[in-house]
Design an enzyme around this catalytic site. Structure first.
Site, PDB file in Angstrom:
ATOM      1  N   ARG A 238      23.094  76.052 -25.599  1.00 50.88           N
ATOM      2  CA  ARG A 238      23.318  77.232 -24.412  1.00 50.88           C
ATOM      3  C   ARG A 238      23.821  78.751 -25.400  1.00 50.88           C
ATOM      4  O   ARG A 238      23.713  78.602 -26.347  1.00 50.88           O
ATOM      5  CB  ARG A 238      25.090  77.553 -24.150  1.00 50.88           C
ATOM      6  N   GLU A 267      21.731  84.147 -19.759  1.00 53.47           N
ATOM      7  CA  GLU A 267      20.713  83.720 -18.879  1.00 53.47           C
ATOM      8  C   GLU A 267      20.554  84.968 -16.977  1.00 53.47           C
ATOM      9  O   GLU A 267      21.467  84.634 -16.501  1.00 53.47           O
ATOM     10  CB  GLU A 267      20.467  82.708 -18.493  1.00 53.47           C
ATOM     11  N   HIS A 285      15.097  78.250 -20.357  1.00 51.61           N
ATOM     12  CA  HIS A 285      15.995  76.849 -20.508  1.00 51.61           C
ATOM     13  C   HIS A 285      14.704  76.058 -19.462  1.00 51.61           C
ATOM     14  O   HIS A 285      15.738  75.311 -18.710  1.00 51.61           O
ATOM     15  CB  HIS A 285      16.768  77.854 -19.373  1.00 51.61           C
TER      16      HIS A 285
HETATM   17  C1  GLV Z   1      20.807  71.478 -19.217  1.00 49.07           C
HETATM   18  O1  GLV Z   1      21.040  72.847 -19.605  1.00 49.07           O
HETATM   19  C2  GLV Z   1      22.155  71.075 -19.268  1.00 49.07           C
HETATM   20  O2  GLV Z   1      23.128  71.009 -19.959  1.00 49.07           O
HETATM   21  O3  GLV Z   1      21.830  69.600 -18.939  1.00 49.07           O
END
Ligand code: GLV
Length: 320
Positions: A238, A267, A285
């Site tokens: 993250r 983001e 991402h």
């Molecule tokens: C994607 O980033 C997730 O946490 O599934």
């Protein structure tokens, strides 16, 4: 029929599974739903199927009202959900672990290779039609064989990344809140280290821990300065785990050699300081972004939803 609100577009196959069972309202656009629209539509919902682009907080929960029983996140990370508020309201929260492990580890390994071998930079040379020629010293990267990969957060995705990296000849070190059992360490051929030791000795540091208040800016100026000047930082976890401004500074000053990022602090915004740097690979991402994985994630979220509304409990319960 209980009302189910799906906050974003999910694979049709998964949506069809609930359409005959519940009164389903689903946002059908690729772009995220506006907050005002979602607050309106969520009224009276018994279940919310949420994507990570939607904040599930007090405001949304109270807009949903007293029918609400369960929030099913279509993601393994659930920092978009105020879990404490959900638990206070006796709501069940579920996520989708396991099904996205391989896809995300593949992206981590891709970023390790892309950064150490300067592939983004190389691709930019070709696309910009700059002159180039094979040369003994042209665009040399760093080999990863016998180099140490330091995994921060050795959960399922960390382990899957470790296995991939080991098959490329990397040595594995890791740090984790609770040290792994000896037999698992042996199986992974992984050495446990403190965070400081891992930062000081690793050639590549890859982040795989969940995001929480505790991991906010886990990697900032101090940690970056502890890393080797020759090291690379990879983040597929993250964004806010890394202090992006501090990372820009470290990359500019060459305190580390490069970084590969799949996630960003705010983001979809990306710190403008990153954009002109050659020594960083930036992707949007994509950790779980395969057709197969997204289908499996949506189906697992729906399995959880049906199980909870059937009174059978959650399959993937989030507890804190
Ligand atoms: C994607 O980033 C997730 O946490 O599934």
């Amino acid at each position: 029929m209980p009302k189910v609100v799906v906050t974003g577009k999910i694979p049709q196959m998964a949506l069809d599974r609930i359409k005959s069972l519940y009164d389903v309202w689903a946002w059908q656009e690729e772009t995220p739903i506006s907050r005002a629209h979602l607050l309106q539509e969520v009224k009276g919902a018994s279940a919310i199927v949420s994507l990570l682009t939607e904040k599930v907080d007090e405001e949304l929960l109270s807009a949903a009202g007293d029918n609400l029983k369960v929030v099913c996140n279509v993601a393994v990370g659930y920092n978009n959900i105020d879990v404490a508020s959900c638990l206070k309201r006796n709501l069940i929260v579920t996520n989708t672990p396991g099904v996205l492990t391989d896809a995300t580890a593949d992206i981590s390994m891709s970023l390790i290779l892309m950064t150490t071998r300067r592939l983004g930079e190389g691709e930019r040379v070709i696309r910009s039609q700059k002159p180039w020629a094979w040369g003994m010293f042209y665009m040399l990267g760093s080999s990863i064989q016998n180099r140490q990969l330091g995994i921060v957060g050795m959960g399922q995705i960390g382990m899957a990344t470790a296995k991939r990296a080991a098959s490329f000849g990397m040595k594995i070190a890791y740090t984790r809140r609770n040290r792994l059992a000896e037999n698992i360490e042996k199986e992974l051929n992984a050495t446990y280290m403190t965070m400081d030791e891992l930062l000081q000795t690793s050639d590549v540091v890859s982040l795989h821990c969940p995001y929480s208040e505790k991991t906010h800016h886990l990697i900032s100026t101090k940690e970056l300065s502890m890393m080797k000047n020759s090291a690379f930082l990879i983040n597929t976890a993250r964004g806010p785990i890394v202090d992006e401004a501090a990372l820009v500074e470290a990359l500019v000053k060459k305190e580390i050699t490069g970084a590969g990022l799949d996630v960003y602090e705010e983001e979809p915004k990306v710190n403008p300081g990153l954009l002109n740097l050659e020594n960083v690979v930036l992707i949007p991402h994509l950790g779980s972004a395969t057709v197969e994985t997204r289908t499996a994630m949506a189906n697992l979220a729906i399995d959880n939803l049906i199980s909870v509304l059937d009174g059978k409990g959650a399959l993937n319960l989030v507890t804190a």
